[in-house]
Design an enzyme around this catalytic site. Structure first.
Site: not given
Length: 413
Positions: A109-110, A13
């Site tokens: 974003d992960e 993350d």
């Protein structure tokens, strides 16, 4: 030493992704409290990302920008640049692919990484995670956190509940240690438990994850159906889903949702946006050579305290990816369920998708002509931009198509 039969999965993350990118691009912002937010003059003026300094003032993601500015008077507001965020997300994916060929994006974003087959090349799982964090930092200036587990759900909860709170940014959540780690947390920390489910569990006297894990799965299934068993399995750290590049290849529906810049009060202005949504949904369907036979329409009211709006679906008479055909059905569905309350957001989804290589013959409609016209409009938009050709309704005050053409993911490019 990890059990040779167990998988090793990472959930990586990016910390305050949008804000971190902006700080990396502008070193003058490094020690300032910044948020990435939409236009404060429009309803999109909400916080999309806040850096750790801003969070120390109590600023949180998804709150109104004016609220964040009240908490932090010297807050620096940066407009989102979605094209840059997407480009850097793809760059980070390439970094991960140097460590394993099994990389699955979970969000911008992960990302999940299955490192079972390659971890031995980099030491152990903790050493590998540290190397990944270092390389992402050196190449992008972004700090990332790594959750480790034997499956995706453990890796996700390891990251959200533990890695994000540790200075080293890494945590390994092991099934055999759940009683001393995950089970001690409140029930809302379990992946899949939102505010509504939290209230359900509290009414059952379930406040800790341990209490859920110790219930018989049949109790949960009787009360919540299949989702009850899923939550029980999550509490037990059980998850068989693979980390796969093809996870999102089978698309079940194509939809588009829009938050309006102001409250829309009349059916006439709402239907302008409804037509634009149908146009966009059908354009995407045609680009994927798909058509659908189930239409879903949903809208949300203007008052969050008094929830209004609806979500309904209907079976279409025939499969389609034609905008006017979809709009006529959507307008009918809207008229049937709208209670003439102000509308804040509205969405349209086309489901039960099939390949569009079959053309339904119709005695009353020239489907071939409609299809040819639609593809011609698609070609013009591809070559000259999304607002190169518009329906006349989009030029009315309620229209959002021209404004939307300037954005990526609802935010300015």
């Amino acid at each position: 030493m990890a059990n040779a039969n167990k998988r090793i999965v990472f959930l990586v993350d990016m910390q305050s992704f949008y804000a971190s990118i902006e700080k990396a691009a502008n070193p003058q912002l490094r020690n300032q409290p910044i948020v990435v937010a939409g236009d404060p003059e429009r309803r999109s003026g909400v916080v999309l990302a806040a850096c750790p300094i801003a969070k120390s003032y109590g600023v949180v993601t998804a709150e109104a920008l004016w609220q964040a500015q009240q908490k932090c008077r010297n807050l620096v507001v940066v407009r989102p640049r979605m094209d840059m965020y997407i480009r850097i997300s793809m760059q980070i994916t390439q970094i991960f692919e140097a460590f394993t060929d099994k990389v699955e994006p979970y969000s911008i974003d992960e990302q999940f990484l299955d490192v079972t087959g390659s971890v031995h090349l980099f030491g152990d799982a903790l050493q590998m995670a540290a190397q990944i964090r270092r390389r992402v930092w050196l190449e992008t200036g972004i700090n990332c956190r790594v959750g480790i587990g034997e499956n995706k759900v453990l890796a996700k909860m390891a990251c959200d509940n533990f890695a994000k709170k540790r200075e080293e940014g890494v945590f390994w959540l092991k099934r055999e240690e759940l009683a001393d780690t995950l089970w001690k947390l409140p029930i809302e920390k379990l992946f899949g438990v939102g505010s509504r489910m939290k209230r359900h569990f509290h009414r059952m006297g379930v406040y800790q994850i341990r209490q859920l894990a110790e219930l018989a799965p049949t109790v949960l299934t009787r009360r919540f159906g299949v989702n009850g068993e899923v939550l029980w399995r999550t509490a037990q750290g059980l998850d068989d889903s693979p980390v796969s590049l093809n996870t999102y290849d089978t698309q079940k529906g194509i939809g588009h949702h829009m938050t309006l810049p102001r409250d829309y009060h009349t059916g006439a202005e709402i239907k302008v946006v409804l037509l634009e949504l149908c146009e966009e949904v059908c354009r995407r369907a045609r680009s994927k050579e798909l058509m659908g036979s189930v239409l879903s329409v949903g809208c949300r009211g203007a008052d969050f305290d008094v929830m209004t709006g609806f979500g309904r679906q209907m079976k279409l008479e025939e499969q389609t990816n034609d905008a006017m055909t979809l709009y006529e059905a959507a307008a009918c569905l809207f008229d049937r369920h709208w209670q003439e309350t102000p509308v804040r957001s509205i969405g349209v989804t086309l489901g039960q998708l099939v390949p569009d290589n079959v053309l339904q013959l119709n005695l009353f409609t020239d489907n071939h002509k409609r299809r040819s016209l639609a593809h011609a409009m698609d070609d013009i938009r591809t070559r000259y931009g999304q607002d190169a050709i518009l329906r006349a309704a989009s030029l009315l005050g309620a229209g959002q198509a021209k404004e939307r053409a300037r954005k990526i993911g609802g935010h300015y490019k």
